[in-house]
Design a protein around this motif. Structure first.
Motif, PDB file in Angstrom:
ATOM      1  N   TRP A 179       1.581  -6.719  -6.709  1.00  9.70           N
ATOM      2  CA  TRP A 179       0.510  -5.749  -6.910  1.00  9.70           C
ATOM      3  C   TRP A 179       0.760  -4.564  -5.981  1.00  9.70           C
ATOM      4  N   ALA A 190      -9.786   1.382 -10.406  1.00 11.99           N
ATOM      5  CA  ALA A 190      -8.963   0.392  -9.711  1.00 11.99           C
ATOM      6  C   ALA A 190      -9.234  -1.034 -10.197  1.00 11.99           C
ATOM      7  N   ALA A 205      -6.529   1.824  -2.253  1.00 14.09           N
ATOM      8  CA  ALA A 205      -6.569   1.730  -0.797  1.00 14.09           C
ATOM      9  C   ALA A 205      -7.630   2.708  -0.306  1.00 14.09           C
ATOM     10  N   PHE A 250      -4.558  -1.672  -7.181  1.00 14.11           N
ATOM     11  CA  PHE A 250      -5.735  -1.593  -6.332  1.00 14.11           C
ATOM     12  C   PHE A 250      -5.883  -0.169  -5.808  1.00 14.11           C
ATOM     13  N   VAL A 302       0.865  -1.177   0.000  1.00 16.14           N
ATOM     14  CA  VAL A 302       0.000   0.000   0.000  1.00 16.14           C
ATOM     15  C   VAL A 302       0.900   1.225   0.000  1.00 16.14           C
ATOM     16  N   VAL A 344      -9.935  -3.357  -4.691  1.00 14.38           N
ATOM     17  CA  VAL A 344      -9.941  -2.401  -3.594  1.00 14.38           C
ATOM     18  C   VAL A 344      -9.521  -3.106  -2.311  1.00 14.38           C
ATOM     19  N   ILE A 345      -8.746  -2.414  -1.476  1.00 12.37           N
ATOM     20  CA  ILE A 345      -8.349  -2.950  -0.187  1.00 12.37           C
ATOM     21  C   ILE A 345      -8.718  -1.963   0.896  1.00 12.37           C
ATOM     22  N   ALA A 396      -1.368  -1.182  -4.072  1.00 12.64           N
ATOM     23  CA  ALA A 396      -2.590  -0.452  -3.756  1.00 12.64           C
ATOM     24  C   ALA A 396      -2.223   1.011  -3.568  1.00 12.64           C
TER      25      ALA A 396
END
Length: 322
Positions: A98, A182, A168, A166, A70, A185-186, A100
């Motif tokens: 990946w 995105a 955040a 992703f 992230v 999503v996180i 975020a």
């Protein structure tokens, strides 16, 4: 199947020990991992904050599962530089990395000496950063002259397939906005109704990517020990999100939570010595249609947590169909 990942908290452990922990998590049955990208810890008591991008290269080499981070392009990192870092890791480890992207927090971004913008400006800056990164990862030469300025940037080493980007996010409003750009999503664990509202906002706005949830928890051999760990290491969880974005030093978070009691901290995350209680809570999250769950034990001693949860929690949770 639900992906069950290990969260590597750079704020709480030196990078060398965190590298050992993520390798141990894979061996114990965790099927993915993620990490934070902080310049400073939340609390002076936590006492660490290694550079996530250096660590990610080592962690991807030391493991075989997927790893994510992230991060916040736009102030501490120019998005062209973030795109280059992302592209390099994705080229070396195809299909395993990946990122975020979020609008950032002052505790990490203030170090540039630039003005810390209001949230609406940060959100707009994030969207411009995402556009720059997408274009660069697609092989374009990019010039831009908005909030983000770019002069004829091009990525010369790129992966065959761009990695997932992703969003955040915490609020339903941000989840709604993320659906437009995105790949997934996180968010962080929230009360069940709030988490359901968040997911509905993303899905209802056209979001088709995976939903991931980072779950902070405290586990130890006894409930009292688990409670003491949470109080020592994770009391900044009492700071509301809108304020947590604005405070810019670990000392500020410590001052805001100096009088916090263990009971108050325990209201913000599950604290228990019983792995079955944690499993029940996590199964409830998975039942909402969550695709990935990343577990963060907020203690600094990770070995027993990894062993116990790898044996008693991960297999049951992984078996849940999403």
């Amino acid at each position: 199947m639900t992906t069950v990942g290990f969260h590597a908290s750079h704020e709480q452990m030196p990078p060398r020990l965190l590298l050992e922990a993520v390798a141990r998590a894979e061996q114990a049955g965790f099927t993915a991992a993620m990490c934070s990208d902080h310049f400073a810890p939340w609390s002076v008591r936590q006492g660490h904050s290694g550079y996530a991008w250096s660590w990610l290269g080592a962690a991807l080499q030391a493991t075989r599962f997927s790893l994510g981070v992230v991060t916040a392009p736009g102030q501490r990192y120019h998005p062209a530089v973030t795109a280059q870092k992302v592209a390099t890791l994705a080229e070396m480890f195809p299909g395993r990395f990946w990122a975020a992207l979020g609008s950032g927090e002052a505790i990490n971004e203030h170090i540039t000496g630039d003005r810390w913008p209001p949230k609406d400006e940060r959100d707009a800056r994030l969207l411009e950063s995402v556009e720059v990164m997408r274009r660069l990862l697609a092989g374009e030469e990019v010039t831009a002259d908005g909030r983000i300025r770019v002069d004829r940037a091009r990525l010369w080493s790129r992966p065959a397939v761009p990695p997932e980007l992703f969003a955040a996010a915490v609020s339903p409003d941000t989840a709604h906005a993320a659906a437009s750009w995105a790949d997934g999503v996180i968010t962080v664990d929230q009360p069940r109704d709030a988490l359901r509202e968040f997911i509905d906002a993303y899905r209802g706005s056209g979001g088709r990517g995976q939903v991931a949830v980072q779950v902070h928890l405290s586990w130890a051999g006894t409930d009292d020990e688990a409670l003491a760990i949470a109080h020592e290491q994770w009391r900044q969880s009492l700071v509301p999100a809108h304020l947590a974005w604005e405070l810019d030093r670990p000392e500020d978070f410590d001052a805001r939570t100096a009088e916090a009691t263990p009971t108050q901290v325990a209201e913000t995350l599950l604290v228990s010595a019983d792995p079955s209680r944690h499993l029940d809570h996590l199964l409830g999250i998975a039942s909402l249609g969550v695709d990935r769950i990343y577990l963060h034990h907020v203690g600094t001693e990770q070995t027993r947590f990894i062993e116990v949860f790898g044996e008693r929690v991960v297999p049951e949770l992984e078996a849940v169909s999403t």
